[in-house]
Design an enzyme around this catalytic site. Structure first.
Site, PDB file in Angstrom:
ATOM      1  N   CYS A  43      85.023  35.489  -5.463  1.00  0.00           N
ATOM      2  CA  CYS A  43      83.975  34.889  -5.143  1.00  0.00           C
ATOM      3  C   CYS A  43      83.238  36.000  -5.218  1.00  0.00           C
ATOM      4  CB  CYS A  43      83.514  34.549  -2.829  1.00  0.00           C
ATOM      5  SG  CYS A  43      82.462  34.144  -3.281  1.00  0.00           S
ATOM      6  N   CYS A  46      81.048  37.173  -1.887  1.00  0.00           N
ATOM      7  CA  CYS A  46      82.023  38.211  -0.466  1.00  0.00           C
ATOM      8  C   CYS A  46      83.605  38.592  -1.403  1.00  0.00           C
ATOM      9  CB  CYS A  46      82.379  37.695   0.492  1.00  0.00           C
ATOM     10  SG  CYS A  46      83.659  35.733   0.221  1.00  0.00           S
ATOM     11  N   CYS A  92      83.111  28.668  -0.997  1.00  0.00           N
ATOM     12  CA  CYS A  92      84.126  29.849  -0.256  1.00  0.00           C
ATOM     13  C   CYS A  92      83.844  29.510   1.093  1.00  0.00           C
ATOM     14  CB  CYS A  92      83.551  30.457  -0.675  1.00  0.00           C
ATOM     15  SG  CYS A  92      84.513  32.702  -0.278  1.00  0.00           S
ATOM     16  N   CYS A  95      82.364  32.795   2.765  1.00  0.00           N
ATOM     17  CA  CYS A  95      80.575  32.718   3.157  1.00  0.00           C
ATOM     18  C   CYS A  95      80.083  31.321   2.590  1.00  0.00           C
ATOM     19  CB  CYS A  95      80.392  33.675   1.945  1.00  0.00           C
ATOM     20  SG  CYS A  95      81.054  33.978   0.539  1.00  0.00           S
ATOM     21  N   CYS A 115      86.297  21.816 -11.015  1.00  0.00           N
ATOM     22  CA  CYS A 115      85.360  22.677 -12.302  1.00  0.00           C
ATOM     23  C   CYS A 115      84.429  23.158 -11.669  1.00  0.00           C
ATOM     24  CB  CYS A 115      84.154  21.243 -12.941  1.00  0.00           C
ATOM     25  SG  CYS A 115      83.447  21.551 -13.826  1.00  0.00           S
TER      26      CYS A 115
END
Length: 126
Positions: A43, A46, A92, A95, A115
């Site tokens: 991510c 984070c 995510c 976060c 995707c």
């Protein structure tokens, strides 16, 4: 300073638009679309491990595609009925960053196609 202001200060405009406002980058423009090295996709907000390079495949859709999330299970699923469509949004788990969508048209063994917007990811090579 609000949490949103902190994201605005720490992310570039496109990354903020995609990850915090559920935007989408233009197809075939993403930094990680043609990445082929071994490693982990994390991510951008984070650093949570989201996808392994071994699950990446060329779906021809214009965005990096994966057939499974990492074993860390850091991807959360949410119903998305925006734009007159019914889809499954992926974010995510740590976060709440918008990553993209998952579709049931991927390859074996999962049949899933995650995707993902390149700007929502960073890449850590092995």
């Amino acid at each position: 300073m609000s949490n949103d202001d902190k994201w605005k200060d720490s992310l570039d405009a496109q990354t903020y638009s995609v990850t915090r406002q559920k935007g989408t980058e233009r197809p075939f423009t993403g930094k990680w679309l043609n990445e082929t090295r071994d490693g982990q996709y994390v991510c951008i907000c984070c650093g949570a491990n989201l996808f392994e390079s071994s699950t990446k495949f060329d779906a021809g859709c214009g965005w990096p595609s994966f057939f499974a999330q990492s074993d860390n299970n850091n991807v959360e699923y949410r119903e998305d009925v925006s734009h007159g469509m019914k889809r499954v949004e992926i974010v995510c788990k740590h976060c709440d960053a918008h990553l993209g969508h998952v579709f049931p048209d991927g390859p074996a063994p999962t049949g899933q196609r995650y995707c993902v917007n390149s700007v929502s990811l960073d890449f850590q090579p092995d």
